[in-house]
Structures are given as C-alpha cells and as structure tokens.
Design a protein around this motif. Structure first.
Motif, PDB file in Angstrom:
ATOM      1  N   ILE A  88       5.398 -21.091  -0.537  1.00  0.00           N
ATOM      2  CA  ILE A  88       3.981 -21.213  -0.156  1.00  0.00           C
ATOM      3  C   ILE A  88       3.807 -22.339   0.855  1.00  0.00           C
ATOM      4  N   TYR A  89       4.883 -23.090   1.091  1.00  0.00           N
ATOM      5  CA  TYR A  89       4.834 -24.263   1.969  1.00  0.00           C
ATOM      6  C   TYR A  89       6.085 -24.204   2.853  1.00  0.00           C
ATOM      7  N   THR A  90       6.481 -25.347   3.453  1.00  0.00           N
ATOM      8  CA  THR A  90       7.621 -25.275   4.365  1.00  0.00           C
ATOM      9  C   THR A  90       8.910 -24.976   3.606  1.00  0.00           C
ATOM     10  N   SER A 142      -3.034 -26.821  16.720  1.00  0.00           N
ATOM     11  CA  SER A 142      -2.431 -27.161  18.016  1.00  0.00           C
ATOM     12  C   SER A 142      -0.976 -27.642  17.918  1.00  0.00           C
ATOM     13  N   ARG A 143      -0.533 -28.044  16.689  1.00  0.00           N
ATOM     14  CA  ARG A 143       0.886 -28.411  16.494  1.00  0.00           C
ATOM     15  C   ARG A 143       1.255 -28.098  15.052  1.00  0.00           C
ATOM     16  N   ILE A 144       1.579 -26.829  14.808  1.00  0.00           N
ATOM     17  CA  ILE A 144       1.846 -26.428  13.435  1.00  0.00           C
ATOM     18  C   ILE A 144       3.314 -26.667  13.115  1.00  0.00           C
ATOM     19  N   LEU A 145       3.581 -27.514  12.104  1.00  0.00           N
ATOM     20  CA  LEU A 145       4.951 -27.983  11.817  1.00  0.00           C
ATOM     21  C   LEU A 145       5.562 -28.346  13.166  1.00  0.00           C
ATOM     22  N   GLY A 146       6.821 -27.970  13.417  1.00  0.00           N
ATOM     23  CA  GLY A 146       7.383 -28.241  14.740  1.00  0.00           C
ATOM     24  C   GLY A 146       7.286 -27.021  15.642  1.00  0.00           C
ATOM     25  N   GLY A 160      -1.758 -23.438   2.451  1.00  0.00           N
ATOM     26  CA  GLY A 160      -0.569 -23.872   1.695  1.00  0.00           C
ATOM     27  C   GLY A 160      -0.724 -25.291   1.166  1.00  0.00           C
ATOM     28  N   LYS A 161      -1.235 -26.185   2.001  1.00  0.00           N
ATOM     29  CA  LYS A 161      -1.416 -27.581   1.554  1.00  0.00           C
ATOM     30  C   LYS A 161      -2.383 -27.608   0.377  1.00  0.00           C
ATOM     31  N   LEU A 162      -3.453 -26.795   0.461  1.00  0.00           N
ATOM     32  CA  LEU A 162      -4.440 -26.818  -0.621  1.00  0.00           C
ATOM     33  C   LEU A 162      -3.895 -26.192  -1.901  1.00  0.00           C
ATOM     34  N   PHE A 231      -7.019 -34.179   7.883  1.00  0.00           N
ATOM     35  CA  PHE A 231      -6.679 -33.583   9.186  1.00  0.00           C
ATOM     36  C   PHE A 231      -5.193 -33.238   9.168  1.00  0.00           C
ATOM     37  N   GLU A 232      -4.885 -32.041   9.647  1.00  0.00           N
ATOM     38  CA  GLU A 232      -3.512 -31.554   9.561  1.00  0.00           C
ATOM     39  C   GLU A 232      -3.077 -30.909  10.865  1.00  0.00           C
ATOM     40  N   ASP A 233      -1.925 -31.281  11.338  1.00  0.00           N
ATOM     41  CA  ASP A 233      -1.260 -30.592  12.445  1.00  0.00           C
ATOM     42  C   ASP A 233      -2.117 -30.443  13.698  1.00  0.00           C
ATOM     43  N   PHE A 234      -2.826 -31.513  14.036  1.00  0.00           N
ATOM     44  CA  PHE A 234      -3.438 -31.645  15.362  1.00  0.00           C
ATOM     45  C   PHE A 234      -2.338 -32.170  16.280  1.00  0.00           C
ATOM     46  N   ASN A 254      -5.379 -38.609   8.027  1.00  0.00           N
ATOM     47  CA  ASN A 254      -4.527 -37.672   8.766  1.00  0.00           C
ATOM     48  C   ASN A 254      -3.189 -37.607   8.042  1.00  0.00           C
ATOM     49  N   ASP A 255      -2.848 -36.419   7.600  1.00  0.00           N
ATOM     50  CA  ASP A 255      -1.647 -36.237   6.785  1.00  0.00           C
ATOM     51  C   ASP A 255      -0.368 -36.517   7.577  1.00  0.00           C
ATOM     52  N   ASP A 256      -0.344 -36.116   8.841  1.00  0.00           N
ATOM     53  CA  ASP A 256       0.894 -36.251   9.624  1.00  0.00           C
ATOM     54  C   ASP A 256       1.176 -37.698   9.980  1.00  0.00           C
ATOM     55  N   ILE A 257       0.111 -38.484  10.186  1.00  0.00           N
ATOM     56  CA  ILE A 257       0.295 -39.890  10.517  1.00  0.00           C
ATOM     57  C   ILE A 257       0.422 -40.712   9.222  1.00  0.00           C
ATOM     58  N   SER A 401      12.091 -33.276  10.539  1.00  0.00           N
ATOM     59  CA  SER A 401      11.332 -32.219  11.224  1.00  0.00           C
ATOM     60  C   SER A 401      11.280 -30.934  10.403  1.00  0.00           C
ATOM     61  N   ASN A 402      10.190 -30.219  10.528  1.00  0.00           N
ATOM     62  CA  ASN A 402       9.975 -28.953   9.831  1.00  0.00           C
ATOM     63  C   ASN A 402       9.768 -27.838  10.842  1.00  0.00           C
ATOM     64  N   PRO A 403       9.981 -26.555  10.450  1.00  0.00           N
ATOM     65  CA  PRO A 403      10.603 -26.155   9.189  1.00  0.00           C
ATOM     66  C   PRO A 403      12.118 -26.312   9.242  1.00  0.00           C
ATOM     67  N   GLY A 445      11.804 -35.552   2.015  1.00  0.00           N
ATOM     68  CA  GLY A 445      10.844 -36.537   2.529  1.00  0.00           C
ATOM     69  C   GLY A 445       9.696 -35.809   3.182  1.00  0.00           C
ATOM     70  N   ASN A 446       8.831 -35.305   2.359  1.00  0.00           N
ATOM     71  CA  ASN A 446       7.721 -34.502   2.885  1.00  0.00           C
ATOM     72  C   ASN A 446       6.415 -35.031   2.309  1.00  0.00           C
ATOM     73  N   ASN A 447       5.381 -35.062   3.161  1.00  0.00           N
ATOM     74  CA  ASN A 447       4.097 -35.602   2.705  1.00  0.00           C
ATOM     75  C   ASN A 447       3.506 -34.846   1.511  1.00  0.00           C
ATOM     76  N   MET A 448       4.131 -33.726   1.106  1.00  0.00           N
ATOM     77  CA  MET A 448       3.637 -32.999  -0.077  1.00  0.00           C
ATOM     78  C   MET A 448       3.703 -33.855  -1.341  1.00  0.00           C
TER      79      MET A 448
HETATM   80  C1  LIG Z   1       4.905 -31.523   6.561  1.00  0.00           C
HETATM   81  C2  LIG Z   1       3.961 -31.563   7.654  1.00  0.00           C
HETATM   82  O1  LIG Z   1       2.825 -31.976   7.484  1.00  0.00           O
HETATM   83  C3  LIG Z   1       4.389 -31.149   8.957  1.00  0.00           C
HETATM   84  O2  LIG Z   1       5.550 -30.834   9.147  1.00  0.00           O
HETATM   85  O3  LIG Z   1       3.544 -31.137   9.852  1.00  0.00           O
END
Ligand SMILES: CC(=O)C(=O)O
Ligand SMILES: NC(=O)C1=CN([C@@H]2O[C@H](COP(=O)(O)OP(=O)(O)OC[C@H]3O[C@@H](n4cnc5c(N)ncnc54)[C@H](O)[C@@H]3O)[C@@H](O)[C@H]2O)C=CC1
Ligand SMILES: [Mg+2]
Length: 544
Positions: A88-90, A142-146, A160-162, A231-234, A254-257, A401-403, A445-448
């Motif tokens: 359901i996630y990466t 605008s920047r989903i995972l990598g 998925g995050k929710l 905020f996610e994946d801006f 912001n989850d990514d930062i 880096s993901n995925p 090492g994931n923000n999850m």
């Molecule tokens: C895990 C995550 O938030 C990302 O890869 O953008």
C-alpha cells in the motif's frame, strides 16, 4: 459495549467525556452466508491477496477491500504489517501512481484544481465528512517518490500515507482526507495519454500557484478547523517555499523535509553508536556525506545538525561535519550560483576544481556515513562501498531514495561489498541477508515511522503549529523505542510490527514538546503523568 472517550471543548479547553457505545451491528440474518465468520474471512482475504503474483494486482485487491470492508483491510494491515506496507506504500504505490489513470476504479479523496481558484472553499465543502476531518495529506504530484512529475496520478501517495496513519497510529479512517491538487503537469507522456485523469495542461507559473496555495490554505483552515495538514511530494523549491510561508499560520508540516529529517536523525543516532563502538572514535567526530541536495537531502542535513549539537558541538561546528553533493558534484561556494536551499551547507573550505566523482569525493572528505537522496539507482556501486569500508570498520550507508528501483544500493550488494560490516538503512524495504553464518537485517529509513506518531501527537495536543521541537521530539521518541532484542540484532529502527507501540511513544514525546512550546490547545493533557498520557494516547487509537 465499547468505552469511548470523547474530547469536549469548553472555552478553548479540552475535557474528556466518557460514554459507551454498542458494538457495530452485524448484518441482518440472511445477508451473509450461513457459515460466515470474521476470523475465517481474514484467512480467506489474505489467501486471495497472496494468490496474486504482481504487486500492482495486490494493490488493486487491497484498494477494493478497503472500500468494501475497511475493518478487514485494516485488520489485515495490522496483523501483516511487514507484508502489506510495501504493497500500500513504497515500492508498490510508486507503480500505482504511474498507472493510476489506467487502474482507476472509483474516486477516493478530494481533487482541487487550478480551475477551482476563487471557489476552493466551495469544493472543500463537498467533502462528506467535514466534522470528523483531522488529518490531510496534500500533494501537488510534482515530485512523487523519485519518479518525477506525475500530476494528478500522485493521489495514491496521499491515500497510502493516510492508510498508514490509520494502521500505524490508529487515526480513525473517517478522519483522513487525501487531497491531490491539480496545477497541471509537465509530464509529456501523461499529457498525451487519453486516459490521463488530470487537467491536460502544463503546470501553471509559480506566481499563480502561490495565489492558489494562499486561497487553498485559508479555505482549508475555515472549512476544517481541526485539521492537521501534511504536505507531501511537492517539488523541492515549492516544498521549501510553502512550508516556510504556511508553517507559522497553520498546523502543518512537510513530510519530505521534516518527517524524513526526523526518521534519519533517529536511525543515525543508533547507527552512529554502533559505528563509534567499532571505530573507538567519539560520536562528535562523525562526518556525513549526502548524495542528493533536494528537499529530502537538505531536510535531513538540517535535522542531523541536532545529532552534533546533542554531542555538544556549536551550530557552526555541526554544519562543518556535513557535505552535500548534487548532480554537478560537491557543493561549494566558489562553484558559482546555486539554488537557495543548497546555500546553507555549501562549503567554504574548498575552492579547487569541481569534484564530481563520488569515490574521489569520499577520499577527500573521509566520511563515516554516506546518505543517498539522489534518485540515482546504483550510485553507491562496489567501488563506493569498498572505499567507505576501507575508511571505516563499520561504514554507515543509507540509500534512502524511493522506490526500490531508484535505490542507490541494494542491501545484498552492500553486505557483500562491505564483507558484512555495513550499517544499512534504505528508503524502501529489502529482505534480510545471510553473511558468514549470521543474519543481517536492513533498516527502513522511511518517514513512515515518524508521520503517524507525529500527526497523532499534534492532533491530540490540538497543536496550533508543528514546531521544530515537536519534530525533533518525534525523532528522539523513535530512536529510544528500540528494544533490547532489536539492539542485539544491530537494528537502527524498530521492527515495523510494533508500529502502534512506537507511534504511542512518539505521540507522547510530541505532545510534551507541544506543551513546552506552548502550542498545545488541549491544555488538560498537561496535568497527566507520563503513564496517564500514554494510556490516553492508546485509548484514542482506533482499532479495526
Ligand atoms: C517516503 C517519501 O516520502 C518519499 O519518498 O517521498
Ligand atoms: N526515505 C524516505 O523517507 C524519503 C525518501 N525520499 C526520496 O529522496 C529522493 C529525493 O527526493 P527530493 O530531495 O525531494 O528530490 P529532488 O529531485 O529535489 O532531489 C534530488 C537531488 O539529487 C541530486 N542528483 C540528481 N542526480 C544526481 C547525480 N547523478 N549525482 C548526484 N546527485 C544527483 C539533484 O541534484 C538533487 O539535489 C526521492 O527518491 C525520494 O523518494 C524523499 C523523502 C523521504
Ligand atoms: Mg514523500
């Protein structure tokens, strides 16, 4: 009967009302097969899931199960965390995003597009569960995972995050609001795809987006007064800009930062202890090299400053122990103009020719830790890992880096090339490895690990803002959550099966930090002892 503790508000102060409610009614007789039984049905569901070969098929099955029977979906998640999280996630959610416009079956979440500018409040008010809303994950795709700009196909990341908020921290499913903002996309393939679900236009200019974001956040606060926003994946420039412009006005992070910063600080605290035990060098002498200087790389760099400050170093000394590399190589002042977010870590002590080769950079810096947030698959190759291993008895190597397919290094290779010495954590999961008769475990090492507990703590404290101290508290809460068994296995993160316990610890630390910062509006929690607070947090977790 179930005991329910309901927060009640009076003059801005929260009190708890104790009530009881009857268990959910069973469907009327005749509406289920005669021998239907929930525990057997759980086996039926997991068997159906396992019978599917492709990750994406499993994702679709789980998505439909969540719609048809959310209790069973979350029950399966909680009893099979290690198996279901990667679906359901990466990494699988990355495929779901790429294919979203082709596998779409039913709407889930809220779409707000640039065409709604001027009417955003009206669109938000169409959400069917406004009063229950507590947490929203908002992406602009605008920047989903990598994977780059995926436009409206970014919605599955918010969903998925929710789902992890619900499974990992017991946020009630009806309190979650996935939101995808459609400001256009620059993804050529999607613009030409007749099935693409988003606006068929290029991304709007930054000035127009900023006007849209101002209205969006203002209306979010008006329509959903109790909502925390993630905020996610801006894309990186927007990620920094909108975090800075809104974080002091609304409860948001912001989850990514920040989430990534917190999770990596936590794992690094544990990894550095293992590495220093092996090298005999003090913790303050660690040297950290990042490949990747985007929202995640710089966010983690900022948070890792706390690692050195906890060892007694000054801000300036902490900064000097961190080096950043981007697509043009080592970042240093004399290299020329650079993006604003890279300037803080730009080196002043190097003025030679541009340095691009990673092995050369490692030999120059002699880092104890190498962290990847670059989206460059295989960037930590054999030469890189061997160079790190020659410099350190236990090199810390975190390809974050993901995925999975964009990971800088696979666990198997890192183990082989370091002869089993590596201390490893990756953004997406890898299986354990056998080496020299020992089982070695990769960390994730994931923000999850952070956002469910950070969000729960901020919601229960009714925090008016998410402060740096709350983010740092989430990190320390996580790093202290390792059990003796997990430490004995050299883990740097707890096992994911314990996520609810971990989220409780994190939420308690976050609530205490909110109280200290004076941003808590649930002021009655201040009088609770630590044990009472943990009990309170547990009592608020939804259980399927
Ligand atoms: C895990 C995550 O938030 C990302 O890869 O953008
Ligand atoms: N593990 C986790 O919890 C998280 C992982 N991430 C991952 O981090 C990655 C980066 O995310 P952002 O920083 O937001 O993206 P970004 O695109 O802003 O940053 C990428 C950075 O890598 C650099 N880069 C690109 N090619 C390079 C090369 N060949 N050599 C060296 N550097 C290179 C770029 O210059 C840029 O600084 C993504 O894969 C994302 O999935 C992001 C957030 C959380
Ligand atoms: Mg992200």
């Amino acid at each position: 009967m179930t005991i329910v503790l309901t927060p009640v508000w009076s003059n801005g102060v929260q009190k708890l009302k104790v009530t009881s409610k009857p268990a959910a009614p069973r469907p009327a007789r005749g509406l289920l097969p005669p021998a239907h039984d929930d525990s057997v049905h759980a086996i039926r569901c997991i068997n159906q899931l396992r019978s599917k070969e492709q990750g994406i098929e499993k994702y679709i099955y789980l998505s439909q199960l969540k719609d048809a029977d959310p209790n069973m979906f979350y029950k399966l998640c909680l009893s099979n965390m290690a198996e279901i999280t990667p679906l359901i996630y990466t990494p699988t959610v990355g495929d779901a995003c790429l294919q979203f416009s082709h596998i779409f079956r039913r709407p889930e979440g809220l779409y707000v597009s640039i065409k709604d500018k001027g009417n955003i409040g009206k669109v938000l008010r169409n959400w069917p569960r406004i009063d229950e809303a507590r947490i929203s994950v908002v992406t602009d795709g605008s920047r989903i995972l990598g994977l780059g700009d995926l436009g409206v196909n970014g919605m599955p990341i918010a969903i998925g995050k929710l789902s992890l908020y619900v499974a990992g921290a017991g946020i009630r499913p009806e309190s979650t609001v996935p939101i995808c903002l459609d400001l256009g996309t620059d993804n050529e393939k999607f613009l030409e795809d007749p099935l693409y679900l988003g606006l068929r236009q290029r991304r709007v200019a930054l000035s127009e987006m900023s006007e849209f974001m101002d209205e969006f956040m203002r209306e979010m606060a008006a329509v959903f007064p109790k909502l925390l926003v993630q905020f996610e994946d801006f894309a990186t420039d927007k990620a920094f800009a909108y975090l800075e412009s809104f974080r002091h006005r609304y409860p948001l992070f912001n989850d990514d930062i920040q989430g990534t910063g917190a999770v990596v600080l936590s794992g690094f605290l544990n990894a550095a202890k293992l590495a220093s035990e092996a090298s005999g060098r003090p913790l303050a002498e660690h040297r950290i090299l990042f490949l990747g200087a985007g929202s995640a790389g710089v966010g983690v760099g900022m948070q890792l400053m706390s690692f050195f400050k906890l060892q007694g170093l000054s801000t300036e000394e902490a900064r000097e122990r961190i080096w950043l590399v981007d697509s043009q190589g080592l970042i240093f002042d004399d290299r020329g103009p650079m993006a604003e977010h890279k300037k803080y870590f730009s080196r002043k002590d190097y003025s030679g020719p541009p340095m691009k080769n990673l092995t050369d950079i490692i030999n120059y810096i002699k880092p104890t830790a190498l962290l990847g947030l670059s989206t460059i698959k295989g960037a930590f190759n054999q030469e890189v890992v061997e160079t790190m291993s020659a410099l350190n008895p236990r090199p810390i190597i975190f390809p974050l880096s993901n995925p999975v397919r964009l990971s800088e290094c696979e666990f198997h290779d890192a183990v082989e090339w370091s002869r089993g010495k590596v201390i490893f954590a990756s953004g997406s999961p890898f299986p354990e490895e056998q080496f020299d008769g020992r089982t070695l475990y990769p960390g994730q090492g994931n923000n999850m690990y952070i956002f469910p507990g950070l969000g729960l703590g901020a919601i229960l404290a009714r925090a008016s803002a998410v402060t740096d101290s709350m983010v740092e508290a989430s990190s320390l809460g996580l790093s202290n959550a390792l059990t003796a068994d997990e430490r004995a296995d050299d883990l740097v993160y707890p096992r994911i099966e314990r996520i609810r316990e971990i989220s409780t610890d994190i939420a308690c630390s976050v609530i205490r930090a909110a109280q200290k910062a004076g941003v808590d509006r649930s002021t009655d929690l201040r009088g609770l002892s630590d044990a009472e607070l943990a009990e309170f947090v547990r009592s608020k977790m939804w259980v399927p």
